[in-house]
Write an enzyme that holds these catalytic residues in place. Sequence first.
Site, mmCIF file in Angstrom:
data_model
loop_
_atom_site.group_PDB
_atom_site.id
_atom_site.type_symbol
_atom_site.label_atom_id
_atom_site.label_comp_id
_atom_site.label_asym_id
_atom_site.label_seq_id
_atom_site.Cartn_x
_atom_site.Cartn_y
_atom_site.Cartn_z
ATOM 1 N N GLU A 146 -107.799 -17.459 2.532
ATOM 2 C CA GLU A 146 -106.695 -16.662 3.062
ATOM 3 C C GLU A 146 -105.627 -17.518 3.748
ATOM 4 O OE1 GLU A 146 -108.315 -13.558 5.516
ATOM 5 O OE2 GLU A 146 -109.354 -12.600 3.861
ATOM 6 N N ASN B 231 -109.572 -11.606 -1.811
ATOM 7 C CA ASN B 231 -110.091 -10.803 -0.701
ATOM 8 C C ASN B 231 -109.213 -9.559 -0.599
ATOM 9 O OD1 ASN B 231 -111.627 -13.059 -0.328
ATOM 10 N ND2 ASN B 231 -110.812 -13.592 1.693
HETATM 11 O O1 IFM Z 1 -113.503 -11.547 9.317
HETATM 12 C C1 IFM Z 1 -112.435 -11.731 8.450
HETATM 13 C C2 IFM Z 1 -112.648 -12.965 7.608
HETATM 14 O O2 IFM Z 1 -112.835 -14.087 8.385
HETATM 15 C C3 IFM Z 1 -111.450 -13.197 6.713
HETATM 16 N N1 IFM Z 1 -111.091 -12.022 5.981
HETATM 17 C C4 IFM Z 1 -111.014 -10.770 6.697
HETATM 18 C C5 IFM Z 1 -112.258 -10.555 7.535
HETATM 19 C C6 IFM Z 1 -112.141 -9.237 8.301
HETATM 20 O O3 IFM Z 1 -111.059 -9.290 9.176
#
Ligand code: IFM
Length: 453
Positions: A165, A280
């Site tokens: 991300e 994601n």
């Molecule tokens: O916890 C996070 C993760 O570290 C990265 N993606 C989103 C998740 C939920 O916020």
Amino acid sequence: MRTQFPAGFAFGAATSAYQIEGAVDEDGRGPSIWDTFVRRPGRVVGGHHGDVAIDHYHRFAEDVAIMAELGLTAYRFSVSWPRIQPDGSGGINPKGLDFYKRLMDELLARDIQPWLTLYHWDLPQALEDRGGWPERDTAYRFADYAAAVHEALHDRVHTWATVNEPWCAAFLGYASGEHAPGRREPGNALMAAHHLNLAHGLAVQAIRPSRVGGCVNLYAITPAGDDPRDVAAASKIDGLQNRLFLDALLTGRYPDDIPMRPREGDMELISAPIDVLLVNYYSRYTVSGTAPGRASASAAPTDAGSPWVGAEDVAFLDGGRPVTAMGWEIDADGLREVLARVARDYPPIPLVVSENGAAFDDVVEGGRVRDPDRIAYLEAHLEACRRAIDEGVPLEGYFAWSLMDNFEWAWGYGKRFGLVHVDFQTQRRLPKDSARWYAQIIRQNGRHEPTDS
Ligand code: IFM
């Protein structure tokens, strides 16, 4: 759920190092930007920190046993850069590498594929002291680190992911300041985004010929109405959230509507061929360029600025859908939409849903966590995956976020995303109903039998 997934479809769960490991001062680990950030008053709800987290560093064998019990075929975790290079450059800490060797040996012994992410936001503090991600050199330090991890661990890893991300690392870290290192420097956030992309490309080069992908967090985005200003607002947010990373990694260009000035040769590096794109997905944004005020869908729990560099005036509206405990709107069809969009608009690439899940306010009652809302969320999103596959999307796996309750960044331990409940006082693990449901889905390759809930 009545349908089956293709043979070899990975059914996994995901975590990240700082959110679960603890042991921040053990075996030679150096400080990361999160160790520093959590000490700053008011930055994390309740003053929570990851010093102990859920003690996975010491309990990894128990945690892998739980994964095996659930029948996971794959586990996605991240390596803590400051465990491997305490100062972010130079010397390698063999004890740090040993931990991940032992973890993966345990996974492999139980036939669980290790999916390793190199960066999930825990930049060594020493590199932040030298400028952090807005500094170009950080991308080169990342490539060195990637090469060292690869040399030591390549024989155990099934699939490598570079940067998790990059949107969050760049814009929450350097624009809004909600995440470490907590800087509010919008121009530098764009530089950080570019250097995170560059770090991805350099790392791909460093770990070939292993199987590798980048990992982006994509949102479905809808304009609030037909007004051209709403449509323009949606396009701006789509550019910053989705296209800034998709276009760069998959086409070697930045979107025309974002002022990026890469050096010659950078885009070729960034768009080096990858084997898989990790996606994601959590929610949909409904945005407006006309609505007054700003009801942000990504509201921070602490005092933070806007992460939307150059689009600070865009309003995020309530789309009228049910929400999770994070306040995130639930829209499973948005997952099908983003997967189909990548398949339609970009060169062909296998896809994997590398994170998807929901926080709810779980309670333990009579030794059990009944979490029907999470089951419904997971079921709807797995069905969306199934529909995407039916539409021709080359989707190869699904990872629930998260395996266990853990440290949810600026929200501390108050938001529980796990399939497995963790008592943060005793560290006791307790699979929730959703974990048992997911285990059944895996056993039946996607088919759902009535449960005894
Ligand atoms: O916890 C996070 C993760 O570290 C990265 N993606 C989103 C998740 C939920 O916020």
